[in-house]
Design an enzyme around this catalytic site. Structure first.
Site: not given
Length: 694
Positions: A94, A368
């Protein structure tokens, strides 16, 4: 010759004057440009204390990473922690003059201008830019991506000012943590995890070069190897690496895992989403997504994988070969009963297919599984009820509730006559449960479930059907209710997060004050008891003992875990639309639900044994390395050998199965004279045709 010299002097003087005016014009122009474009530039000085949005990360109890929450995935890396190899890769790719220029690269600008002019005239040069790393920092933090001369001027002015204000190392830190590198990753720290699942300090030369190639085209994977090789060549040209290093790195295949976070195991997604919803409500979006929180959760990865496998195996076995677009779903949650810490949570077959969490969000009738709370309400009445108290299991005809007639039935369509309370619960018999509720009262039976957090406290109508499990609740709440049976009767809230640290390592959020008591990898300190126990220890133990019998010889035999003491209760709703099992060992409680999202009968062969089997498969893994621990027996409990079928004292020559029954002090087994002969059960079966007995 004499005439030429004055001419040259005059020409030189004119040239100097021209140069002077050119320079002056340039200075004036530059001053005007700075005044025009530099007057309203953003305040760059705030970058001195740079604190970027950082991803929040969720960790399991063992410290392994689960998932990230972020609008921008970012992991801040200080310059001192950046490998020189990675920094050099970005400089080579860069801005090769980064360490020397004042913020803008004059020679780079000239070179780029020349190349671009040649390109425009039809030459072979590539279009090139001249933005330095410092200029990119200025643009990324303060400016837009518009391609205009004014933006470039502002960018250059800001770059010059940044260089005067900060060191090169600080500017590089800003750049390496802010640059977008594709896949929602901002900064090298996040990109390293996203692409290679490793921290930056572990990156190879090839991997570092690949990351440095991304700023130009962050989402282009097609030319990944080609661009990586270009960066390696630039690193060699700048003498950061040798030719040998370059050649070796170029030969390495790129093993990119660009979807790392998206591919996080489906095992943890339901739990992670539950944590996200809870913290989003408590902390707010900005804090959760951008403040880089470290969230230590309660989840145990091994138990979570075991939960997912056990549930998926059962669901796949049921769904395979059955027609229909809708597939059977299920949920499993495992909790430490003493702390409320959620150790495993599976909210369905697949989070990718459905994010609805059936462990915490699904309201279903519980059937139940309500019975332990109802029977506990009876056992709390010391004078009238104990595990051997006889209840009549015989037909009830003409039962009226509201405006409808109702005939309660047992699942096996049979009746056993007078049988002990223990046997009623172990075999989950409905008819004697109806009789028990009638005797203790519907209000008392239902309020027991409310007390343990199973049913909400604001129920509008109290009726018998609620006491038999027609009410709705979540698997999470039901499992927490069962946890109270073995934690001394304490009602707990589920706990998903042990602690939270901010980006600076400071503990924040609820429970931060408890951290001083937490050492190494031990469990966090238990919550201090703030209320009275939900029930007395003796009654709780009697229920635990009976639920142990459910697994050993009752309806929950499929939940058996070889070599370990476990207890629990099955549950099935009308027409087998829901099947449940909630059970526990001494230090772990787990609940399982299975059914269709849109309630409908599950079909032939389905039943609570399916959920019990999932529980067993999970607990076999969870307890594999745990020494068997019987349930704690509180003071005030006395054991006596009794006949399980009659509840009478067992004699040395007596018939029938013998068990050790748990009595409170002062309670006694049944007397033989109180027992109706078991052979009379057939007469009760016949009486269903002509009228019932209450």
């Amino acid at each position: 010759m004499k005439k030429i010299k004055p001419f040259l002097k005059k020409a030189a003087w004119v040239s100097l004057r021209a140069l002077f005016w050119i320079v002056l014009a340039g200075i004036i122009a530059l001053t005007l440009v700075i005044l025009r474009y530099g007057a309203d530039l953003p305040d760059y000085k705030k970058l001195a204390t740079y604190a970027p949005p950082v991803a929040t990360r969720l960790y399991a109890a063992d410290g392994s990473l689960l998932i990230e929450y972020a609008e921008e995935r970012r992991v801040f890396i200080d310059y001192a922690d950046m490998p020189p190899l990675l920094v050099n890769a970005f400089i080579a790719a860069e801005d090769k003059n980064f360490w020397h220029h004042p913020g803008i690269d004059v020679f780079g600008i000239a070179r780029a201008g020349t190349n671009n002019m040649i390109r425009m005239l039809g030459g072979g040069a590539r279009f090139t830019g001249a933005s330095t790393i410092t200029q990119q920092v200025a643009k990324n933090f303060f400016l837009t991506n518009e391609r205009t001369i004014s933006r470039k001027i502002r960018e250059g002015i800001l770059a010059l000012r940044l260089e005067r204000a900060f060191s090169k190392e600080h500017i590089m830190t800003l750049y390496m943590n802010q640059i977008f590198l594709g896949a929602r990753a901002y900064g090298v720290g996040s990109a390293s995890l996203m692409y290679f699942n490793k921290p930056v300090k572990e990156l190879s030369l090839s991997e570092a070069a690949f990351l440095a190639s991304l700023p130009k085209a962050p989402n282009d994977r097609a030319a990944a190897t080609q661009r990586r090789n270009y960066v390696l060549r630039r690193m060699m040209e700048e003498r950061f690496i040798t030719k040998v290093d370059m050649a070796a790195a170029q030969e390495q295949p790129l093993e990119i895992n660009s979807e790392f976070m998206a591919q996080q195991s489906d095992d943890f997604q339901y739990f992670a989403e539950e944590v996200r919803r809870e913290l989003l409500n408590k902390l707010g979006r900005e804090t959760l997504y951008n403040e880089g929180l470290y969230i230590k959760t309660t989840i145990d990865p091994d138990l979570q994988r075991a939960a997912t496998k056990a549930l998926k195996t059962a669901l796949d076995a049921y769904n395979n070969g059955r027609g229909g677009a809708e597939k059977l779903q299920g949920a499993l949650i495992a909790i430490n009963p003493h702390t409320g810490r959620v150790l495993a949570m599976s909210g369905g077959h697949s989070f990718a297919q459905s994010s609805f969490n059936r462990a915490t969000q699904g309201l279903r009738q519980i059937g139940s599984t309500i019975k332990p709370f109802v029977y506990l309400a009876a056992l709390e009445d010391f004078e009238n009820w104990n595990p051997t108290t006889l209840i009549l299991d015989a037909p009830i005809v003409g039962w009226k509730e509201d405006d409808s007639l109702w005939k309660p039935e047992n699942y096996d369509k049979k009746f056993l006559g007078l049988i002990p309370l223990r046997l009623c619960l172990e075999q989950s018999r409905n008819v004697p449960t109806v009789r028990l509720v009638e005797q203790i009262g519907v209000m008392r039976a239902v309020s027991a479930a409310q007390r343990f957090g199973v049913y909400p406290e604001n129920l509008r109508h109290m009726n018998l059907s609620l006491a038999l499990g027609s009410g709705e609740t979540t698997l999470e709440k039901l499992t927490l209710g069962f946890a109270a049976f073995i934690n001394g009767g304490r009602r707990l809230d589920s706990k998903l997060v042990d602690y939270i640290e901010d980006r600076y390592g400071r503990v924040i959020g609820a429970g931060a004050g408890d951290m001083a008591e937490w050492h190494n990898d031990s469990l966090p300190p238990m919550q201090k008891e703030k209320t009275e126990p939900l029930s007395d220890p003796q009654s709780l133990y009697q229920i635990v003992s009976i639920l142990q019998g459910v697994v050993e010889r009752g309806t929950g035999r499929q939940a058996h875990v070889p070599g370990h003491t476990v207890a629990g209760k099955t549950g099935t709703t009308n027409d087998v639309k829901d099947v449940w099992f909630v059970g526990f060992s001494k230090d772990l409680v787990a609940g399982v639900w299975m059914g269709y999202d849109t309630p409908k009968p599950m079909g032939a062969g389905a039943g609570s044994h399916m959920s019990a089997r999932v529980f067993s498969d999970f607990m076999r893994v969870a307890l594999a390395d745990v020494k068997d621990q019987p349930f704690s027996v509180p003071g005030g409990i006395e054991f006596r050998r009794v006949n399980r079928q009659t509840g009478t004292i067992a004699t040395s020559g007596g018939e029938g199965p013998v068990i050790l029954e748990a009595f409170k002090r002062g309670q006694k087994p049944n007397q033989q004279s109180a027992i109706i002969n078991q052979q009379s059960a057939d007469s009760y079966q016949q009486s269903a045709e002509v009228g019932g007995v209450f």
